[in-house]
Motif scaffolding. Structure first.
Motif, PDB file in Angstrom:
ATOM      1  N   SER A  69       0.823  -1.209   0.000  1.00 51.84           N
ATOM      2  CA  SER A  69       0.000   0.000   0.000  1.00 51.84           C
ATOM      3  C   SER A  69       0.857   1.258   0.000  1.00 51.84           C
ATOM      4  O   SER A  69       0.487   2.273  -0.597  1.00 51.84           O
ATOM      5  CB  SER A  69      -0.928  -0.011   1.219  1.00 51.84           C
ATOM      6  OG  SER A  69      -0.158  -0.056   2.414  1.00 51.84           O
ATOM      7  N   ILE A  70       2.009   1.201   0.668  1.00 50.45           N
ATOM      8  CA  ILE A  70       2.905   2.365   0.659  1.00 50.45           C
ATOM      9  C   ILE A  70       3.446   2.586  -0.744  1.00 50.45           C
ATOM     10  O   ILE A  70       3.532   3.724  -1.227  1.00 50.45           O
ATOM     11  CB  ILE A  70       4.049   2.161   1.668  1.00 50.45           C
ATOM     12  CG1 ILE A  70       3.482   2.072   3.092  1.00 50.45           C
ATOM     13  CG2 ILE A  70       5.070   3.294   1.567  1.00 50.45           C
ATOM     14  CD1 ILE A  70       4.515   1.768   4.148  1.00 50.45           C
ATOM     15  N   ALA A  71       3.802   1.489  -1.430  1.00 53.90           N
ATOM     16  CA  ALA A  71       4.318   1.617  -2.791  1.00 53.90           C
ATOM     17  C   ALA A  71       3.240   2.148  -3.729  1.00 53.90           C
ATOM     18  O   ALA A  71       3.531   2.941  -4.633  1.00 53.90           O
ATOM     19  CB  ALA A  71       4.826   0.261  -3.286  1.00 53.90           C
ATOM     20  N   LEU A  72       1.990   1.759  -3.518  1.00 52.59           N
ATOM     21  CA  LEU A  72       0.897   2.276  -4.340  1.00 52.59           C
ATOM     22  C   LEU A  72       0.726   3.780  -4.147  1.00 52.59           C
ATOM     23  O   LEU A  72       0.351   4.501  -5.074  1.00 52.59           O
ATOM     24  CB  LEU A  72      -0.410   1.561  -3.995  1.00 52.59           C
ATOM     25  CG  LEU A  72      -0.660   0.222  -4.681  1.00 52.59           C
ATOM     26  CD1 LEU A  72      -1.920  -0.426  -4.127  1.00 52.59           C
ATOM     27  CD2 LEU A  72      -0.752   0.389  -6.181  1.00 52.59           C
ATOM     28  N   GLY A  73       0.994   4.246  -2.929  1.00 50.15           N
ATOM     29  CA  GLY A  73       0.898   5.673  -2.661  1.00 50.15           C
ATOM     30  C   GLY A  73       1.944   6.490  -3.385  1.00 50.15           C
ATOM     31  O   GLY A  73       1.807   7.716  -3.477  1.00 50.15           O
ATOM     32  N   MET A  74       2.984   5.838  -3.911  1.00 49.28           N
ATOM     33  CA  MET A  74       4.034   6.543  -4.648  1.00 49.28           C
ATOM     34  C   MET A  74       3.849   6.411  -6.154  1.00 49.28           C
ATOM     35  O   MET A  74       4.772   6.652  -6.920  1.00 49.28           O
ATOM     36  CB  MET A  74       5.398   5.989  -4.232  1.00 49.28           C
ATOM     37  CG  MET A  74       5.659   6.103  -2.740  1.00 49.28           C
ATOM     38  SD  MET A  74       7.254   5.442  -2.236  1.00 49.28           S
ATOM     39  CE  MET A  74       8.347   6.695  -2.898  1.00 49.28           C
ATOM     40  N   GLU A  75       2.636   6.021  -6.570  1.00 54.03           N
ATOM     41  CA  GLU A  75       2.324   5.915  -7.994  1.00 54.03           C
ATOM     42  C   GLU A  75       2.435   7.292  -8.659  1.00 54.03           C
ATOM     43  O   GLU A  75       2.012   8.300  -8.090  1.00 54.03           O
ATOM     44  CB  GLU A  75       0.904   5.365  -8.158  1.00 54.03           C
ATOM     45  CG  GLU A  75       0.545   4.945  -9.566  1.00 54.03           C
ATOM     46  CD  GLU A  75       1.218   3.665  -9.988  1.00 54.03           C
ATOM     47  OE1 GLU A  75       1.258   3.424 -11.206  1.00 54.03           O
ATOM     48  OE2 GLU A  75       1.711   2.925  -9.126  1.00 54.03           O
ATOM     49  N   PRO A  76       3.020   7.380  -9.863  1.00 53.12           N
ATOM     50  CA  PRO A  76       3.130   8.685 -10.546  1.00 53.12           C
ATOM     51  C   PRO A  76       1.756   9.312 -10.759  1.00 53.12           C
ATOM     52  O   PRO A  76       0.769   8.613 -10.983  1.00 53.12           O
ATOM     53  CB  PRO A  76       3.795   8.326 -11.883  1.00 53.12           C
ATOM     54  CG  PRO A  76       4.507   7.037 -11.630  1.00 53.12           C
ATOM     55  CD  PRO A  76       3.676   6.299 -10.616  1.00 53.12           C
ATOM     56  N   SER A  77       1.694  10.633 -10.688  1.00 50.64           N
ATOM     57  CA  SER A  77       0.421  11.330 -10.844  1.00 50.64           C
ATOM     58  C   SER A  77      -0.089  11.215 -12.273  1.00 50.64           C
ATOM     59  O   SER A  77       0.692  11.094 -13.217  1.00 50.64           O
ATOM     60  CB  SER A  77       0.578  12.809 -10.473  1.00 50.64           C
ATOM     61  OG  SER A  77       1.572  13.420 -11.278  1.00 50.64           O
ATOM     62  N   ASP A  78      -1.400  11.259 -12.405  1.00 51.89           N
ATOM     63  CA  ASP A  78      -2.035  11.167 -13.714  1.00 51.89           C
ATOM     64  C   ASP A  78      -2.087  12.559 -14.345  1.00 51.89           C
ATOM     65  O   ASP A  78      -2.647  13.493 -13.774  1.00 51.89           O
ATOM     66  CB  ASP A  78      -3.441  10.590 -13.560  1.00 51.89           C
ATOM     67  CG  ASP A  78      -4.099  10.281 -14.891  1.00 51.89           C
ATOM     68  OD1 ASP A  78      -3.436  10.481 -15.934  1.00 51.89           O
ATOM     69  OD2 ASP A  78      -5.256   9.830 -14.890  1.00 51.89           O
ATOM     70  N   LYS A  79      -1.501  12.700 -15.539  1.00 52.33           N
ATOM     71  CA  LYS A  79      -1.463  14.007 -16.197  1.00 52.33           C
ATOM     72  C   LYS A  79      -2.839  14.454 -16.676  1.00 52.33           C
ATOM     73  O   LYS A  79      -3.066  15.640 -16.904  1.00 52.33           O
ATOM     74  CB  LYS A  79      -0.497  13.961 -17.379  1.00 52.33           C
ATOM     75  CG  LYS A  79       0.954  13.737 -16.962  1.00 52.33           C
ATOM     76  CD  LYS A  79       1.883  13.702 -18.166  1.00 52.33           C
ATOM     77  CE  LYS A  79       3.327  13.485 -17.730  1.00 52.33           C
ATOM     78  NZ  LYS A  79       4.248  13.438 -18.897  1.00 52.33           N
ATOM     79  N   ALA A  80      -3.764  13.510 -16.824  1.00 55.49           N
ATOM     80  CA  ALA A  80      -5.093  13.864 -17.337  1.00 55.49           C
ATOM     81  C   ALA A  80      -6.058  14.278 -16.226  1.00 55.49           C
ATOM     82  O   ALA A  80      -7.228  14.556 -16.502  1.00 55.49           O
ATOM     83  CB  ALA A  80      -5.685  12.682 -18.106  1.00 55.49           C
ATOM     84  N   ILE A  81      -5.580  14.348 -14.987  1.00 59.01           N
ATOM     85  CA  ILE A  81      -6.478  14.632 -13.871  1.00 59.01           C
ATOM     86  C   ILE A  81      -7.059  16.048 -13.964  1.00 59.01           C
ATOM     87  O   ILE A  81      -8.205  16.296 -13.549  1.00 59.01           O
ATOM     88  CB  ILE A  81      -5.737  14.439 -12.530  1.00 59.01           C
ATOM     89  CG1 ILE A  81      -6.706  14.474 -11.350  1.00 59.01           C
ATOM     90  CG2 ILE A  81      -4.652  15.489 -12.362  1.00 59.01           C
ATOM     91  CD1 ILE A  81      -7.628  13.305 -11.301  1.00 59.01           C
ATOM     92  N   LEU A  82      -6.304  16.994 -14.541  1.00 59.41           N
ATOM     93  CA  LEU A  82      -6.772  18.375 -14.635  1.00 59.41           C
ATOM     94  C   LEU A  82      -7.860  18.546 -15.688  1.00 59.41           C
ATOM     95  O   LEU A  82      -8.511  19.592 -15.735  1.00 59.41           O
ATOM     96  CB  LEU A  82      -5.603  19.305 -14.935  1.00 59.41           C
ATOM     97  CG  LEU A  82      -4.550  19.437 -13.825  1.00 59.41           C
ATOM     98  CD1 LEU A  82      -3.414  20.334 -14.276  1.00 59.41           C
ATOM     99  CD2 LEU A  82      -5.171  19.962 -12.549  1.00 59.41           C
ATOM    100  N   LYS A  83      -8.044  17.557 -16.539  1.00 61.73           N
ATOM    101  CA  LYS A  83      -9.083  17.635 -17.553  1.00 61.73           C
ATOM    102  C   LYS A  83     -10.441  17.194 -17.019  1.00 61.73           C
ATOM    103  O   LYS A  83     -11.452  17.358 -17.689  1.00 61.73           O
ATOM    104  CB  LYS A  83      -8.704  16.764 -18.751  1.00 61.73           C
ATOM    105  CG  LYS A  83      -7.439  17.219 -19.459  1.00 61.73           C
ATOM    106  CD  LYS A  83      -7.108  16.319 -20.637  1.00 61.73           C
ATOM    107  CE  LYS A  83      -5.820  16.764 -21.326  1.00 61.73           C
ATOM    108  NZ  LYS A  83      -5.481  15.863 -22.470  1.00 61.73           N
TER     109      LYS A  83
END
Length: 222
Positions: free
Chosen positions: A1-15
């Motif tokens: 779960s800690i490693a999942l929290g370090m997943e790269p951010s989604d660039k499409a989130i602002l859309k």
């Protein structure tokens, strides 16, 4: 779960449409997705364990029947080992499938370096738990050295089934996400006319500063 929290951010989130502040962090369709994934994992591992029991315990599944067979402790250990290996493998696979609610598992599969390190560490601990003499059979009551190639193949069926079924569930989750986003858009469109139609009333200070003639032109004193 800690490693999942370090997943790269989604660039499409602002859309995407902004969520209302009154909404909870975990939405209803998210709970449905997590519930389905948990049910899939539980049912798959139970089925692997049942098949392991029938394979190692002379076709017996219930405890009262297994008590009557010879060398039952060793045979139960073999079935337990297969289920344990399948569980760890399935959880590792689900770590990859759960990175997104709707995107396929292969999307940016190796983008999270911390995830790869966590999976490698989990695999190392798994093989130590089932293969190290004394530690595996005497302490953990597991023994990967005696289950044979068939046992390892049966354990592999668990993660394969979890991968396929969890990815199928993403289709339903994607539909729920689309309906949720559409509802946000409709709510935003319904708010815009009401906001545009509002007229701002002058404040008391503005009314007091206006000359009695009703004009707010500057007065020039000669």
């Amino acid at each position: 779960s800690i490693a999942l929290g370090m997943e790269p951010s989604d660039k499409a989130i602002l859309k995407e449409m902004p969520r209302p502040k009154s909404e909870p962090v975990v939405l209803g369709w998210m709970w449905v997705s997590m519930f389905m994934n948990g049910i899939i994992l539980s049912l798959v591992i139970i089925m692997v364990y049942v098949v392991s029991l029938t394979m190692y315990c002379e076709g017996k599944v219930f405890q009262t029947d297994i008590d009557g067979i010879q060398d039952r402790e060793t045979k139960l250990m073999d079935a337990r080992t297969v289920a344990f290996i399948s569980l760890v493998w399935s959880e590792n696979v689900r770590s990859y499938t759960s990175r997104s609610f709707d995107r396929p598992v292969w999307h940016n599969l190796f983008g999270n370096a911390s995830m790869q390190k966590a999976i490698i560490l989990a695999q190392a601990c798994l093989y130590a738990a089932v293969l190290l003499p004394f530690f595996s059979d005497k302490i953990l009551q597991l023994n990967g050295r005696t289950i044979g190639g068939v046992g390892w193949l049966l354990a592999l069926a668990g993660p394969v089934a979890c991968l396929v079924l969890c990815e199928i569930c993403k289709v339903l989750t994607a539909c729920q996400m689309q309906r949720y986003r559409l509802a946000l858009m409709l709510a935003e469109d319904a708010q815009e006319p009401a906001t545009k139609g509002k007229t701002t009333e002058p404040s008391n200070e503005e009314q007091d500063s206006t000359p009695s003639g009703g004009s707010n032109r500057p007065v020039v004193v000669v």
